[in-house]
Design a protein around this motif. Structure first.
Motif, short mmCIF file in Angstrom:
data_model
loop_
_atom_site.label_atom_id
_atom_site.label_comp_id
_atom_site.label_asym_id
_atom_site.label_seq_id
_atom_site.Cartn_x
_atom_site.Cartn_y
_atom_site.Cartn_z
N ILE A 1 7.76 1.19 11.06
CA ILE A 1 7.78 0.51 12.35
C ILE A 1 6.77 -0.63 12.37
CG2 ILE A 1 7.36 0.76 14.84
CD1 ILE A 1 8.32 3.60 14.66
N GLY A 2 7.23 -1.83 12.66
CA GLY A 2 6.36 -2.99 12.77
C GLY A 2 6.13 -3.69 11.44
N ALA A 3 5.95 -5.01 11.50
CA ALA A 3 5.78 -5.81 10.29
C ALA A 3 4.55 -5.41 9.50
CB ALA A 3 5.71 -7.29 10.66
N SER A 4 3.46 -5.09 10.21
CA SER A 4 2.21 -4.75 9.52
C SER A 4 2.36 -3.51 8.66
CB SER A 4 1.10 -4.52 10.56
OG SER A 4 1.42 -3.42 11.40
N ASN A 5 3.17 -2.58 9.11
CA ASN A 5 3.37 -1.34 8.36
C ASN A 5 4.50 -1.45 7.34
OD1 ASN A 5 1.39 -0.13 9.95
ND2 ASN A 5 2.87 0.46 11.50
N ARG A 6 5.59 -2.08 7.75
CA ARG A 6 6.77 -2.14 6.88
C ARG A 6 6.50 -2.91 5.61
NH1 ARG A 6 11.69 -3.75 10.26
NH2 ARG A 6 11.05 -1.84 11.31
N VAL A 7 5.63 -3.94 5.70
CA VAL A 7 5.34 -4.71 4.49
C VAL A 7 4.54 -3.89 3.49
CG1 VAL A 7 3.14 -5.80 5.19
CG2 VAL A 7 4.74 -7.05 3.74
N ILE A 8 3.72 -2.96 3.98
CA ILE A 8 3.01 -2.05 3.08
C ILE A 8 4.01 -1.12 2.40
CG2 ILE A 8 1.33 -0.16 2.93
CD1 ILE A 8 -0.14 -1.42 5.30
N LEU A 9 4.91 -0.54 3.19
CA LEU A 9 5.93 0.36 2.67
C LEU A 9 6.78 -0.34 1.61
CD1 LEU A 9 7.35 3.14 2.88
CD2 LEU A 9 8.76 2.17 4.71
N ALA A 10 7.11 -1.60 1.84
CA ALA A 10 7.99 -2.35 0.93
C ALA A 10 7.39 -2.52 -0.45
CB ALA A 10 8.31 -3.71 1.52
N PHE A 11 6.06 -2.61 -0.54
CA PHE A 11 5.42 -2.89 -1.83
C PHE A 11 4.80 -1.66 -2.48
CE2 PHE A 11 5.89 -7.13 -0.12
CZ PHE A 11 6.26 -7.85 -1.24
N LEU A 12 5.04 -0.48 -1.93
CA LEU A 12 4.61 0.75 -2.59
C LEU A 12 5.52 1.02 -3.79
CD1 LEU A 12 3.98 3.06 0.51
CD2 LEU A 12 2.24 2.16 -1.04
N PRO B 1 8.29 2.74 -6.11
CA PRO B 1 9.56 3.34 -5.70
C PRO B 1 9.47 4.84 -5.44
CG PRO B 1 9.93 1.79 -7.47
CD PRO B 1 8.44 1.91 -7.33
N SER B 2 8.70 5.55 -6.27
CA SER B 2 8.61 7.01 -6.11
C SER B 2 7.89 7.38 -4.82
CB SER B 2 7.89 7.63 -7.31
OG SER B 2 6.58 7.10 -7.45
N ILE B 3 6.76 6.70 -4.53
CA ILE B 3 6.03 6.97 -3.29
C ILE B 3 6.87 6.55 -2.09
CG2 ILE B 3 4.00 6.36 -1.92
CD1 ILE B 3 2.44 6.07 -4.50
N GLN B 4 7.51 5.41 -2.21
CA GLN B 4 8.35 4.91 -1.12
C GLN B 4 9.46 5.91 -0.78
OE1 GLN B 4 11.45 1.47 -1.16
NE2 GLN B 4 9.43 0.51 -1.07
N LYS B 5 10.14 6.42 -1.81
CA LYS B 5 11.22 7.39 -1.58
C LYS B 5 10.69 8.67 -0.95
CE LYS B 5 15.00 9.90 -3.80
NZ LYS B 5 14.69 11.14 -3.03
N SER B 6 9.54 9.13 -1.46
CA SER B 6 8.95 10.35 -0.91
C SER B 6 8.63 10.19 0.57
CB SER B 6 7.68 10.70 -1.69
OG SER B 6 7.02 11.80 -1.13
N LEU B 7 8.09 9.03 0.95
CA LEU B 7 7.77 8.78 2.35
C LEU B 7 9.04 8.66 3.19
CD1 LEU B 7 4.87 6.19 1.92
CD2 LEU B 7 4.68 8.52 2.79
#
Length: 257
Positions: A136-147, A149-155
């Motif tokens: 939710i929100g640009a400040s958070n989503r941009v962090i999620l985008a650059f994690l 792939p494995s951490i991103q999928k887990s989250l």
């Protein structure tokens, strides 16, 4: 439980090095702290399981483990990030005349840890410490985008997509497509997700380990984020996020090269 935690902290404090590496045996720790040997052994076993202490297989003596160092580095990164980012945040706010936020990730959430308010009467002013899911929100989503792939999928798997605290409907499919677009552009833009009538632009900040550790964000009323300002603010957010990353020791290739 609180008594056990207190004893565990006492043991960690006792094992803290003073100039040189320090190791101690179970009986030695027991005498120093006035704790039963069995209790010390039980606590050390738990601490060892989580990497907070390590035991030499030959001497059977204990010393602090790598987990202590990991958490120490995380705290140092947070302090360094705020110190390094502050002048760039002030400059970015001066150039855009909008509110600028500094965000970091904690587990599955993004948190505002610093901000510079817009000088304008009509402005965005969210509290430091505000937490929202990473999608939710640009400040958070941009962090999620650059994690990774494995951490991103887990989250993504851990989010409850049926109970989303956003002002507009968000699906996993939509977010996954958004993450791909963000990685291509190098920044995120969202509107009306956390606060009605607002737009945010977020750019990732990377550490000396070449991993994303936070984001730099420009936010304000959507009426001031027309096409011309959107392009200008996005470029500025990326520029200053890169400068912060470089000062933190990021060794990756700049997105603007």
């Amino acid at each position: 439980m609180s008594g056990v935690i207190s004893k565990a902290i006492q043991i960690l404090d006792l094992l803290l090095p003073h100039g040189t590496e320090k190791d101690m045996g179970v009986t030695e720790i027991s005498k120093a702290l006035g704790m039963p040997v069995q209790s010390v052994h039980r606590i050390l076993s738990s601490l060892s399981e989580h990497g907070f202490v390590t035991q030499d297989p030959k001497t059977k003596r204990y010393k602090l483990g790598l987990s202590i160092m990991k958490y120490g580095f995380l705290m140092w990164d947070s302090i360094m990030l705020r110190t390094v980012a502050r002048p760039y945040m002030e400059e970015l706010s001066r150039l855009t005349k909008e509110t600028v936020y500094l965000s970091v990730r904690e587990n599955a959430e993004g948190i505002y840890i610093d901000s510079v308010d817009s000088p304008q009467i009509l402005k965005i002013s969210e509290p430091i410490g505000l937490r929202l899911p990473l999608f939710i929100g640009a400040s958070n989503r941009v962090i999620l985008a650059f994690l990774s792939p494995s951490i991103q999928k887990s989250l993504m798997d851990s989010f409850n997509w049926d109970e989303i605290p956003a002002l507009k409907p968000l699906t996993r499919e939509y977010i996954e497509q958004e993450l791909m677009n963000i990685r291509q552009k190098g920044y995120a833009v969202t509107a009306d997700e956390a606060t009605e009538g607002t737009t945010g632009i977020g750019a990732p900040i990377f550490s000396y380990e070449n991993t994303v550790i936070g984001s730099l964000n420009v936010a304000g009323p959507s009426i001031r984020f027309g096409e011309q300002n959107m392009e200008k603010y996005s470029n500025l957010a990326k520029k200053y996020a890169d400068l912060i990353s470089n000062e933190l020791g990021y060794r990756g290739r700049s997105r603007q090269e």
